[in-house]
Design an enzyme around this catalytic site. Structure first.
Site, PDB file in Angstrom:
ATOM      1  N   VAL A  25      72.103  -3.139  56.976  1.00 32.67           N
ATOM      2  CA  VAL A  25      71.150  -3.234  58.027  1.00 32.67           C
ATOM      3  C   VAL A  25      70.757  -4.775  58.533  1.00 32.67           C
ATOM      4  N   CYS A  85      72.909  -9.128  57.697  1.00 34.46           N
ATOM      5  CA  CYS A  85      73.910  -9.974  58.285  1.00 34.46           C
ATOM      6  C   CYS A  85      75.072  -9.367  59.039  1.00 34.46           C
ATOM      7  N   LYS A  98      74.898  -6.984  62.155  1.00 34.83           N
ATOM      8  CA  LYS A  98      74.272  -8.171  62.999  1.00 34.83           C
ATOM      9  C   LYS A  98      75.457  -8.905  63.600  1.00 34.83           C
ATOM     10  N   TYR A 155      64.400 -14.999  63.530  1.00 32.75           N
ATOM     11  CA  TYR A 155      65.733 -14.884  63.614  1.00 32.75           C
ATOM     12  C   TYR A 155      65.901 -13.549  64.208  1.00 32.75           C
ATOM     13  N   GLU A 192      68.156 -12.815  67.793  1.00 33.44           N
ATOM     14  CA  GLU A 192      69.416 -12.559  67.387  1.00 33.44           C
ATOM     15  C   GLU A 192      69.868 -10.949  68.360  1.00 33.44           C
ATOM     16  N   VAL A 219      56.737 -12.948  72.492  1.00 33.44           N
ATOM     17  CA  VAL A 219      56.537 -13.965  71.710  1.00 33.44           C
ATOM     18  C   VAL A 219      54.937 -14.134  71.544  1.00 33.44           C
ATOM     19  N   GLU A 268      82.890 -32.605  65.689  1.00 32.00           N
ATOM     20  CA  GLU A 268      83.218 -34.027  65.530  1.00 32.00           C
ATOM     21  C   GLU A 268      82.045 -34.764  66.320  1.00 32.00           C
TER      22      GLU A 268
HETATM   23  P1  FAD Z   1      68.193  -6.461  49.669  1.00 32.39           P
HETATM   24  O1  FAD Z   1      69.754  -6.940  50.129  1.00 32.39           O
HETATM   25  O2  FAD Z   1      67.170  -5.733  50.440  1.00 32.39           O
HETATM   26  O3  FAD Z   1      68.387  -5.216  48.413  1.00 32.39           O
HETATM   27  C1  FAD Z   1      67.334  -4.595  47.713  1.00 32.39           C
HETATM   28  C2  FAD Z   1      67.717  -3.220  47.380  1.00 32.39           C
HETATM   29  O4  FAD Z   1      66.696  -2.493  46.642  1.00 32.39           O
HETATM   30  C3  FAD Z   1      67.662  -2.328  48.586  1.00 32.39           C
HETATM   31  O5  FAD Z   1      68.934  -1.571  48.765  1.00 32.39           O
HETATM   32  C4  FAD Z   1      66.404  -1.565  48.663  1.00 32.39           C
HETATM   33  O6  FAD Z   1      66.432  -0.229  49.073  1.00 32.39           O
HETATM   34  C5  FAD Z   1      66.369  -1.054  46.822  1.00 32.39           C
HETATM   35  N1  FAD Z   1      65.114  -0.883  46.231  1.00 32.39           N
HETATM   36  C6  FAD Z   1      63.857  -1.278  46.961  1.00 32.39           C
HETATM   37  N2  FAD Z   1      62.961  -1.022  46.061  1.00 32.39           N
HETATM   38  C7  FAD Z   1      63.482  -0.100  44.835  1.00 32.39           C
HETATM   39  C8  FAD Z   1      63.365   0.594  43.967  1.00 32.39           C
HETATM   40  N3  FAD Z   1      61.710   0.521  43.424  1.00 32.39           N
HETATM   41  N4  FAD Z   1      64.149   1.058  43.081  1.00 32.39           N
HETATM   42  C9  FAD Z   1      65.495   0.982  43.512  1.00 32.39           C
HETATM   43  N5  FAD Z   1      65.854   0.161  44.531  1.00 32.39           N
HETATM   44  C10 FAD Z   1      65.093  -0.108  45.266  1.00 32.39           C
HETATM   45  N6  FAD Z   1      70.661 -13.444  55.804  1.00 32.39           N
HETATM   46  C11 FAD Z   1      71.584 -14.259  55.911  1.00 32.39           C
HETATM   47  O7  FAD Z   1      72.325 -15.167  54.852  1.00 32.39           O
HETATM   48  N7  FAD Z   1      72.513 -14.446  57.209  1.00 32.39           N
HETATM   49  C12 FAD Z   1      72.280 -13.429  58.136  1.00 32.39           C
HETATM   50  O8  FAD Z   1      73.140 -13.534  59.259  1.00 32.39           O
HETATM   51  C13 FAD Z   1      71.377 -12.536  57.819  1.00 32.39           C
HETATM   52  N8  FAD Z   1      71.288 -11.535  58.948  1.00 32.39           N
HETATM   53  C14 FAD Z   1      70.017 -10.920  58.691  1.00 32.39           C
HETATM   54  C15 FAD Z   1      69.976  -9.879  59.672  1.00 32.39           C
HETATM   55  C16 FAD Z   1      69.118  -8.869  59.794  1.00 32.39           C
HETATM   56  C17 FAD Z   1      68.738  -7.852  60.724  1.00 32.39           C
HETATM   57  C18 FAD Z   1      68.173  -8.706  58.636  1.00 32.39           C
HETATM   58  C19 FAD Z   1      67.307  -7.728  58.408  1.00 32.39           C
HETATM   59  C20 FAD Z   1      68.347  -9.708  57.355  1.00 32.39           C
HETATM   60  C21 FAD Z   1      69.424 -10.547  57.440  1.00 32.39           C
HETATM   61  N9  FAD Z   1      69.656 -11.684  56.609  1.00 32.39           N
HETATM   62  C22 FAD Z   1      70.558 -12.539  56.848  1.00 32.39           C
HETATM   63  C23 FAD Z   1      68.734 -11.705  55.309  1.00 32.39           C
HETATM   64  C24 FAD Z   1      69.521 -11.135  54.255  1.00 32.39           C
HETATM   65  O9  FAD Z   1      70.058  -9.602  54.661  1.00 32.39           O
HETATM   66  C25 FAD Z   1      68.797 -10.830  52.979  1.00 32.39           C
HETATM   67  O10 FAD Z   1      68.137 -12.226  52.792  1.00 32.39           O
HETATM   68  C26 FAD Z   1      69.274 -10.256  51.779  1.00 32.39           C
HETATM   69  O11 FAD Z   1      70.022  -8.929  52.119  1.00 32.39           O
HETATM   70  C27 FAD Z   1      68.430 -10.048  50.509  1.00 32.39           C
HETATM   71  O12 FAD Z   1      69.026  -9.522  49.761  1.00 32.39           O
HETATM   72  P2  FAD Z   1      68.284  -8.789  48.378  1.00 32.39           P
HETATM   73  O13 FAD Z   1      69.182  -8.441  47.443  1.00 32.39           O
HETATM   74  O14 FAD Z   1      67.193  -9.708  47.923  1.00 32.39           O
HETATM   75  O15 FAD Z   1      67.532  -7.513  49.030  1.00 32.39           O
HETATM   76  P1  NDP Z   2      60.378 -13.758  60.891  1.00 29.62           P
HETATM   77  O1  NDP Z   2      58.905 -13.985  60.111  1.00 29.62           O
HETATM   78  O2  NDP Z   2      61.291 -15.124  61.047  1.00 29.62           O
HETATM   79  O3  NDP Z   2      59.737 -13.600  62.425  1.00 29.62           O
HETATM   80  C1  NDP Z   2      58.891 -12.565  62.794  1.00 29.62           C
HETATM   81  C2  NDP Z   2      58.214 -12.944  64.197  1.00 29.62           C
HETATM   82  O4  NDP Z   2      57.316 -11.731  64.655  1.00 29.62           O
HETATM   83  C3  NDP Z   2      57.564 -14.225  64.581  1.00 29.62           C
HETATM   84  O5  NDP Z   2      57.968 -14.620  65.652  1.00 29.62           O
HETATM   85  C4  NDP Z   2      56.045 -13.642  64.520  1.00 29.62           C
HETATM   86  O6  NDP Z   2      55.251 -14.609  65.293  1.00 29.62           O
HETATM   87  C5  NDP Z   2      56.313 -12.162  65.275  1.00 29.62           C
HETATM   88  N1  NDP Z   2      55.008 -11.356  64.876  1.00 29.62           N
HETATM   89  C6  NDP Z   2      54.672 -11.066  63.525  1.00 29.62           C
HETATM   90  N2  NDP Z   2      53.741 -10.497  63.601  1.00 29.62           N
HETATM   91  C7  NDP Z   2      53.382 -10.065  65.024  1.00 29.62           C
HETATM   92  C8  NDP Z   2      52.649  -8.949  65.616  1.00 29.62           C
HETATM   93  N3  NDP Z   2      51.921  -8.214  64.760  1.00 29.62           N
HETATM   94  N4  NDP Z   2      52.801  -8.825  66.844  1.00 29.62           N
HETATM   95  C9  NDP Z   2      53.590  -9.596  67.608  1.00 29.62           C
HETATM   96  N5  NDP Z   2      54.533 -10.380  66.973  1.00 29.62           N
HETATM   97  C10 NDP Z   2      54.522 -10.358  65.624  1.00 29.62           C
HETATM   98  O7  NDP Z   2      60.700 -12.560  60.582  1.00 29.62           O
HETATM   99  P2  NDP Z   2      62.237 -11.623  61.115  1.00 29.62           P
HETATM  100  O8  NDP Z   2      61.916 -10.221  61.012  1.00 29.62           O
HETATM  101  O9  NDP Z   2      62.920 -12.294  62.332  1.00 29.62           O
HETATM  102  O10 NDP Z   2      63.141 -12.061  59.851  1.00 29.62           O
HETATM  103  C11 NDP Z   2      62.908 -11.894  58.465  1.00 29.62           C
HETATM  104  C12 NDP Z   2      63.875 -12.797  57.595  1.00 29.62           C
HETATM  105  O11 NDP Z   2      65.058 -12.338  57.457  1.00 29.62           O
HETATM  106  C13 NDP Z   2      63.832 -14.347  57.977  1.00 29.62           C
HETATM  107  O12 NDP Z   2      62.863 -14.964  57.711  1.00 29.62           O
HETATM  108  C14 NDP Z   2      65.207 -14.606  57.660  1.00 29.62           C
HETATM  109  O13 NDP Z   2      65.251 -15.330  56.490  1.00 29.62           O
HETATM  110  C15 NDP Z   2      66.112 -13.373  57.291  1.00 29.62           C
HETATM  111  N6  NDP Z   2      67.058 -13.087  58.426  1.00 29.62           N
HETATM  112  C16 NDP Z   2      67.946 -14.239  58.475  1.00 29.62           C
HETATM  113  C17 NDP Z   2      69.061 -14.153  59.460  1.00 29.62           C
HETATM  114  C18 NDP Z   2      70.094 -15.009  59.562  1.00 29.62           C
HETATM  115  O14 NDP Z   2      70.282 -16.019  58.802  1.00 29.62           O
HETATM  116  N7  NDP Z   2      70.837 -15.464  60.772  1.00 29.62           N
HETATM  117  C19 NDP Z   2      69.038 -13.195  60.665  1.00 29.62           C
HETATM  118  C20 NDP Z   2      67.920 -12.334  60.514  1.00 29.62           C
HETATM  119  C21 NDP Z   2      67.103 -12.403  59.425  1.00 29.62           C
HETATM  120  P3  NDP Z   2      54.363 -15.687  64.666  1.00 29.62           P
HETATM  121  O15 NDP Z   2      55.357 -16.801  64.771  1.00 29.62           O
HETATM  122  O16 NDP Z   2      53.147 -15.562  65.682  1.00 29.62           O
HETATM  123  O17 NDP Z   2      53.764 -15.183  63.650  1.00 29.62           O
END
Ligand code: FAD
Ligand code: NDP
Length: 490
Positions: free
Chosen positions: A59, A61, A64, A196, A200, A216, A468
């Site tokens: 759900v 990277c 997405k 992010y 995205e 925002v 470049e």
């Molecule tokens: P997770 O991948 O979340 O893994 C944790 C696992 O533990 C999950 O399966 C969870 O269900 C399980 N778990 C939780 N609690 C328990 C428990 N008590 N017992 C057993 N299992 C449990 N990062 C990038 O670098 N590039 C990107 O383009 C990017 N895009 C993103 C897009 C989105 C929409 C999102 C949400 C995130 C994105 N990220 C991106 C961030 C990236 O996905 C996370 O940084 C990364 O997956 C973190 O890995 P993790 O192993 O710490 O946690």
């Molecule tokens: P972020 O913390 O980056 O952004 C959250 C946004 O929601 C901010 O704009 C924040 O505003 C706003 N917000 C927070 N609370 C409220 C509220 N109650 N009402 C309205 N707006 C609110 O979180 P994301 O969920 O976008 O991403 C989480 C993490 O996942 C990132 O930090 C990143 O590390 C990872 N990720 C990486 C990607 C990549 O590498 N391409 C892609 C997607 C996720 P405010 O600034 O005012 O707090």
């Protein structure tokens, strides 16, 4: 009763089968440890669930990036006509086909992950782990429970999206956890949050033909260079994605026609407004999954919903470690999680002393015009070194491939934030344009190796590329000269 020391079921139990947990578990086994890895996914409020592999694969990277790619391809098809392809005007996206393709890919990765764990002799336990004491965990399985003991534990439970605390948020809104498998077209979508994920998702939804609006609360892309963040927002606005600034949602109600009525408020003027949408997507940040762990039984303390670790990823309890998104104050990115997990395992079982370096991590925001950066933002460099000691080299540029389809080049911009005197060490690089991640990755290695402006501008470029342009930077902000190029080739 706690087991006798040294007589544990496993050397290491990793809680969480995502990027961090899997990397750590596999590396530990390769270094001779007996390892189990627990992974359990709780369904979202609308019932979405997925397999092993964690956020990135299921759900995050991966889906997405695939949807971003689908959106870019739509754009490319239209550009193709200008390049002489006879393209049928009726070309349109099929959401259901896209979701099926994306989900099929994810399922294949889930399968490969399980096979890999089996081949590498990591015991995979599909159970929700919670601590009994610092060496004991209970895994809640489908029908029963299993008690597991280990010498060491690594907490790698990651996070899940937050929902705002307003009426209707959970009942009617979805998050990124639901979007990539949504069984109907999102339609007119309110994306709440300008981090992010918000940007995205809004970007690819627009590219796929839907109508996203970004709400925002304060600023766009908090934590990023704000000049670049505003350019990203303007480039999205130019593509027809409206931004509702300084606005917060108040409530979501479902109308008789099935549409969602969102009431909202401008935080500056106090003015209230409302609009109807087909989908409301919360992208308001993520919370760490500490709740189910019963950390107090093990004595592990938390900061907000995260876990504080030292430079060796050790928590306040010596045999319990944490890596990935769950740790406090570090970038939430897959490659960070993977490397930290792997290095931790090598230190625990491979005799290594190498610690994770969380500085100068490159990242990309996959908006329609992508933004990638590494190192300091301009404002952080100024804060750290003082405005008089920072030089910013910048320039707009015109990607060759944009000319024929007459794509807007207005926001193709890059800058290098550097030391003003001496060797002019580069503190940060920022790039807005096509394939931003591919462009910045190599420069990230250079920056970590001590890149200077002198080296950068004496590096011979690869022509004609957009990367470049970093080697052609010659105009400083301080000079006040026009950073718009006259020609592409001289
Ligand atoms: P997770 O991948 O979340 O893994 C944790 C696992 O533990 C999950 O399966 C969870 O269900 C399980 N778990 C939780 N609690 C328990 C428990 N008590 N017992 C057993 N299992 C449990 N990062 C990038 O670098 N590039 C990107 O383009 C990017 N895009 C993103 C897009 C989105 C929409 C999102 C949400 C995130 C994105 N990220 C991106 C961030 C990236 O996905 C996370 O940084 C990364 O997956 C973190 O890995 P993790 O192993 O710490 O946690
Ligand atoms: P972020 O913390 O980056 O952004 C959250 C946004 O929601 C901010 O704009 C924040 O505003 C706003 N917000 C927070 N609370 C409220 C509220 N109650 N009402 C309205 N707006 C609110 O979180 P994301 O969920 O976008 O991403 C989480 C993490 O996942 C990132 O930090 C990143 O590390 C990872 N990720 C990486 C990607 C990549 O590498 N391409 C892609 C997607 C996720 P405010 O600034 O005012 O707090």
């Amino acid at each position: 009763m706690a087991p006798v020391q040294g007589n544990y079921d496993y050397d290491l139990v990793v809680i969480g089968g995502g990027s961090a947990g899997l990397a750590c578990a596999k590396e530990a086994v390769q270094n001779g440890a007996r390892v189990a890895c627990l992974d359990y996914v709780k369904p979202t409020p609308i019932g979405t669930k997925w397999g092993v592999g964690g956020t990135c694969v299921n759900v995050g990277c991966i889906p997405k990036k695939l949807m971003h790619q689908a959106s870019l391809l739509g754009e490319a098809v239209h550009e193709a006509a200008a390049y002489g392809w006879n393209v049928d005007d009726k070309i349109k996206p099929d959401w259901s086909k896209l979701v099926t393709s994306v989900q099929n890919h994810i399922k294949s990765v889930n399968w490969v992950t399980r096979v890999d764990l089996r081949d590498k002799k990591v015991e995979y336990i599909n159970g929700l782990g919670s601590f009994v004491d610092p060496h004991t965990m209970v895994a809640k399985l489908k029908t029963n429970e299993r008690t597991i003991t280990a010498e060491n534990f690594v907490i790698a439970v990651g996070g899940r999206p937050r929902y705002p605390d307003i009426p209707g948020a959970v009942e009617y809104g979805i998050t990124s956890d639901d979007l990539f498998s949504l069984d109907h077209e999102p339609g007119k979508t309110l994306v709440v949050g300008a981090g992010y994920i918000g940007l995205e998702c809004a970007g690819f939804l627009k590219g796929l033909g839907y109508e996203p609006t970004v709400m925002v609360r304060s600023i766009v892309l908090r934590g990023f260079d704000q000049q670049m963040a505003e350019l990203v927002a303007s480039s999205m606005d130019e593509r027809g994605i409206p931004f509702l600034r300084k606005t917060v949602p108040l409530s979501v109600e479902k109308q008789d026609d099935g549409k969602l009525l969102v009431k909202y408020k401008n935080t500056e003027t106090g003015e209230e407004g409302e609009d109807t949408y087909d989908t409301v997507l919360w992208a308001v940040g993520r919370k760490g999954l500490v709740e189910d762990l019963n950390l107090s039984n093990a004595g592990v303390t938390t900061v907000k919903d995260k876990i504080q670790v030292d430079t060796k990823e050790t928590t306040n309890v010596p045999n319990i470690y944490a890596v990935g998104d769950i740790i406090y104050g570090k970038p939430e990115l897959t490659p960070v999680a993977v490397l930290a997990g792997r290095l931790l395992a090598r230190r625990l079982y491979g005799g290594s002393n190498q610690r994770m370096d969380y500085s100068d991590v490159a990242t990309t925001v996959f908006t329609p015009l992508e933004y990638a950066c590494v190192g300091l933002s301009e404002e952080d460099a100024v804060k750290q070194y003082g405005a008089d000691n920072v030089e910013v080299f910048h320039g707009y540029y015109k990607p060759t491939e944009f000319f024929i389809p007459q794509k807007s080049v207005r926001y193709c911009y890059l800058k290098a934030v550097a030391e003003r005197s001496g060797d002019q060490r580069v503190y940060g690089l920022h790039y807005l344009g096509p394939v931003a991640g591919e462009v910045i990755q190599g420069f990230a290695a250079a920056l970590k190796s001590g890149l200077t402006i002198n080296t950068l501008i004496n590096t011979v470029g690869i022509h004609p590329t957009t990367a470049e342009e970093f080697t052609r930077l010659s105009i400083t902000k301080r000079s006040g000269l026009d950073p718009t190029p006259a020609s592409c080739c001289s």
